[in-house]
Design a protein around this motif. Sequence first.
Motif, PDB file in Angstrom:
ATOM      1  N   GLN A  88      60.907 132.584  -0.730  1.00 27.06           N
ATOM      2  CA  GLN A  88      60.709 131.573  -2.117  1.00 27.06           C
ATOM      3  C   GLN A  88      58.929 130.987  -1.977  1.00 27.06           C
ATOM      4  O   GLN A  88      58.721 130.738  -1.366  1.00 27.06           O
ATOM      5  CB  GLN A  88      61.218 130.442  -2.299  1.00 27.06           C
ATOM      6  N   SER A 113      57.874 128.691  -3.128  1.00 26.12           N
ATOM      7  CA  SER A 113      57.397 127.316  -2.718  1.00 26.12           C
ATOM      8  C   SER A 113      57.674 126.792  -1.623  1.00 26.12           C
ATOM      9  O   SER A 113      56.837 126.035  -1.618  1.00 26.12           O
ATOM     10  CB  SER A 113      58.218 126.444  -3.596  1.00 26.12           C
ATOM     11  N   ASP A 114      57.999 127.997  -0.087  1.00 27.09           N
ATOM     12  CA  ASP A 114      57.226 127.792   0.745  1.00 27.09           C
ATOM     13  C   ASP A 114      56.210 127.737   1.311  1.00 27.09           C
ATOM     14  O   ASP A 114      55.917 126.264   1.921  1.00 27.09           O
ATOM     15  CB  ASP A 114      58.227 129.029   1.175  1.00 27.09           C
ATOM     16  N   THR A 145      64.057 123.052   5.391  1.00 26.58           N
ATOM     17  CA  THR A 145      64.957 123.263   5.257  1.00 26.58           C
ATOM     18  C   THR A 145      65.029 125.553   4.989  1.00 26.58           C
ATOM     19  O   THR A 145      64.831 125.705   3.872  1.00 26.58           O
ATOM     20  CB  THR A 145      66.123 122.722   4.036  1.00 26.58           C
ATOM     21  N   ARG A 146      65.427 126.230   5.040  1.00 27.87           N
ATOM     22  CA  ARG A 146      65.109 127.274   5.177  1.00 27.87           C
ATOM     23  C   ARG A 146      66.632 127.903   5.454  1.00 27.87           C
ATOM     24  O   ARG A 146      67.454 127.385   6.355  1.00 27.87           O
ATOM     25  CB  ARG A 146      64.735 128.068   6.478  1.00 27.87           C
ATOM     26  N   ASP A 205      65.962 131.283   1.362  1.00 25.66           N
ATOM     27  CA  ASP A 205      64.813 130.828   0.271  1.00 25.66           C
ATOM     28  C   ASP A 205      64.573 129.474   1.500  1.00 25.66           C
ATOM     29  O   ASP A 205      65.417 129.593   2.355  1.00 25.66           O
ATOM     30  CB  ASP A 205      66.091 130.271  -1.096  1.00 25.66           C
ATOM     31  N   GLN A 250      62.829 124.942   0.966  1.00 32.03           N
ATOM     32  CA  GLN A 250      62.960 123.605   0.345  1.00 32.03           C
ATOM     33  C   GLN A 250      62.133 122.944   1.358  1.00 32.03           C
ATOM     34  O   GLN A 250      62.103 122.899   2.590  1.00 32.03           O
ATOM     35  CB  GLN A 250      63.994 123.096  -0.022  1.00 32.03           C
ATOM     36  N   GLU A 294      59.622 119.211   2.012  1.00 34.48           N
ATOM     37  CA  GLU A 294      59.036 118.090   1.336  1.00 34.48           C
ATOM     38  C   GLU A 294      57.807 117.587   2.600  1.00 34.48           C
ATOM     39  O   GLU A 294      57.813 117.700   4.128  1.00 34.48           O
ATOM     40  CB  GLU A 294      60.453 117.232   1.946  1.00 34.48           C
ATOM     41  N   SER A 318      69.140 118.586  -2.702  1.00 31.78           N
ATOM     42  CA  SER A 318      67.703 118.049  -2.861  1.00 31.78           C
ATOM     43  C   SER A 318      68.096 117.717  -1.602  1.00 31.78           C
ATOM     44  O   SER A 318      68.698 117.692  -0.501  1.00 31.78           O
ATOM     45  CB  SER A 318      67.998 116.854  -3.808  1.00 31.78           C
ATOM     46  N   THR A 319      66.601 117.550  -0.734  1.00 32.42           N
ATOM     47  CA  THR A 319      66.261 116.801   0.657  1.00 32.42           C
ATOM     48  C   THR A 319      67.200 115.294   0.845  1.00 32.42           C
ATOM     49  O   THR A 319      66.535 114.690  -0.631  1.00 32.42           O
ATOM     50  CB  THR A 319      65.087 116.953   0.545  1.00 32.42           C
TER      51      THR A 319
END
Length: 202
Positions: free
Chosen positions: A4, A6-7, A26-27, A103, A105, A107, A127-128
Amino acid sequence: MTLQKSDPFAWAPPPPASASVTVSITRRVDPARFTETSEWVQFGINLAHKYPGFLGSGWVRGSEDSATWNMLYRFSNSAGLAAWENSDERTEWLEAGTDLVLDAQVEKRTGIEGWFDMVQQTPPGASTPLPPPRWKQAVSIWLGFFPVNLGFTLLITWLVPGWNDVPTILKVLLTTLALTPLMAYFVLPWVTRMLRPWLQRS
């Protein structure tokens, strides 16, 4: 299968320049390519180690066959993190993992709250996990700081004749200079690890 966009953390707000920064990722990876992904992640960690301000990292899987991987790494300030994020080496490393990661995420947390980032398995799209409430963070910090400060005070009073006659501001300065690295690198990580079940409890 693509990584993604966004990474690279472009969406995350910039942290204060002087604050330490903890990055939690988180992958979700291709289950058929675990060995390649392990080597790719470790190679990225080795690259980050070369950049000034890098304080350490770690990554875990929920189980041997889990497709969700969690990674945590920390820089002493946002400038050091930016140097790593904007480096050609990191760009090439991310491109090399395009076919491995489904994908991701990301934070960022700054300052003391970064120590309370709980690395845990997160389902893709969820969500994280939130950090524990501030009162729990305060209790955790106190549980580490009180015995360390008490032990240091007793030890320095015994070892240094006339310590009680040293001006208060100088005593506080020397005490904080000695104890801050000890708290940041050893005591606080150990306390949060020991208290993890309580900190994670709703």
